[in-house]
Design an enzyme around this catalytic site. Structure first.
Site, PDB file in Angstrom:
ATOM      1  N   SER A 144       0.842  -1.194   0.000  1.00 49.55           N
ATOM      2  CA  SER A 144       0.000   0.000   0.000  1.00 49.55           C
ATOM      3  C   SER A 144       0.877   1.242   0.000  1.00 49.55           C
ATOM      4  CB  SER A 144      -0.899   0.023   1.235  1.00 49.55           C
ATOM      5  OG  SER A 144      -1.564   1.268   1.372  1.00 49.55           O
ATOM      6  N   TYR A 157      -2.246  -1.080  10.035  1.00 55.11           N
ATOM      7  CA  TYR A 157      -2.234  -1.324   8.592  1.00 55.11           C
ATOM      8  C   TYR A 157      -0.972  -0.751   7.955  1.00 55.11           C
ATOM      9  CZ  TYR A 157      -3.862  -1.185   3.713  1.00 55.11           C
ATOM     10  OH  TYR A 157      -3.984  -1.339   2.354  1.00 55.11           O
TER      11      TYR A 157
END
Length: 305
Positions: A144, A157
């Protein structure tokens, strides 16, 4: 990897979103697709759709946090296709948003368990098999953009994604000699159902410090509905694999933010004139250790042969 014809591609999170986009793109390029996903009905539906497109596909219901299940999945791939995968895509991921100061152990264990440990499980399971096969191959992990910088609203995350980027950088160095390329894709928003991830959260990780309800899910959907189409992302990933690119970032709008972030890091490095002699000694010591490390590891390989 330039030719995908008859390559065996194992794709986690392959039943929807970025994973299914890759399943279609690599499948249409001639690869045989293994759809691995935690949702049985979604796996069945994805395989049926792929087969309807004339793609050879096989589905495996897999919780990537389960190492024993991962080993069984690898055995199944070899039983079905007669070989280990030559293309591994670690795509499965989950997210949950909330103030970092309210993050619980369960939040960390679930989010990092899927986004980092799931990738580790894929690598430890398949890398030795890929090496043993003697075939050239490629590994891509969908990380990401959040892995390049911390977030007060997506702490676990971002931490997991940062680690996965670092991990792929290391594996790329280590696997080059085996003819196995490694890439990491760092998307921003993808048009996917990741906003629904909290619905799949196991009960044993049920204590969360975040607000997770229909309103929060709808809010996330409002972002992802304008994300990059999964197949467009998959085409960028395919090109990255073809080019053996380390980083795959098909989002032009993020360039300025990344430049500012990394420039701030570079600007924080002390100038050489602040300690030239110390810098010289440290560099020489590091280079000497590198030479010795190469010798020691080479001797260790000979003893283990």
């Amino acid at each position: 990897m330039k030719d995908f014809q008859d390559q065996v591609a194992f794709i986690t999170g392959g039943a929807s979103g970025a994973g299914f986009g890759q399943a279609k793109v690599f499948g249409q390029a001639g690869a045989k697709i293994v759809v691995a996903d935690v949702r049985a009905e979604a796996v069945e539906k994805a395989v049926a759709e792929l087969e309807g497109l004339g793609i050879t596909a096989h589905g495996i219901v897999l919780d990537i946090m389960d190492r024993e299940a991962y080993a069984r999945a690898a055995d199944e791939v070899e039983a079905v296709f007669g070989q280990a995968p030559t293309l591994l895509s670690n795509t499965a991921g989950v997210n949950s948003f909330g103030p970092i100061e309210k993050t619980t152990y369960d939040d960390f264990d679930w989010i990092i368990g899927v986004n980092l440990n799931g990738v580790i499980n894929g690598m430890v399971t398949f890398v030795p098999r890929m090496i043993a096969s003697g075939r050239p191959g490629h590994i891509v992990t969908v990380s990401s953009l959040g892995g390049f910088m911390g977030s007060a609203l997506a702490g676990p995350y971002s931490a997991a994604k940062a680690a996965s980027i670092n991990l792929m950088e290391g594996y790329r160095q280590g696997l080059e000699k085996y003819g196995i390329g490694v890439s990491v894709c760092t998307p921003a928003n993808i048009k996917s159902n990741i906003a629904e991830a909290s619905r799949l959260r196991p009960a044993k990780y049920g204590t969360s410090g975040y607000v997770e309800n229909e309103e929060s899910i709808a809010s996330l959907h409002s972002i992802h509905q304008h994300g990059l189409e999964p197949e467009k992302l998959a085409e960028a990933i395919k090109k990255g694999v073809e080019d053996n690119a380390l980083y795959i970032i098909p989002y032009p709008e993020v360039r300025e933010g990344l430049e500012k972030h990394f420039q701030a890091i570079i600007d924080s490095v002390a100038p050489m004139e602040s300690d030239p002699e110390g810098a010289r000694q440290r560099v020489e010591a590091l280079m000497a250790w590198g030479r010795d490390r190469t010798r020691v590891f080479a001797e260790g390989d000979k003893k283990g042969a």
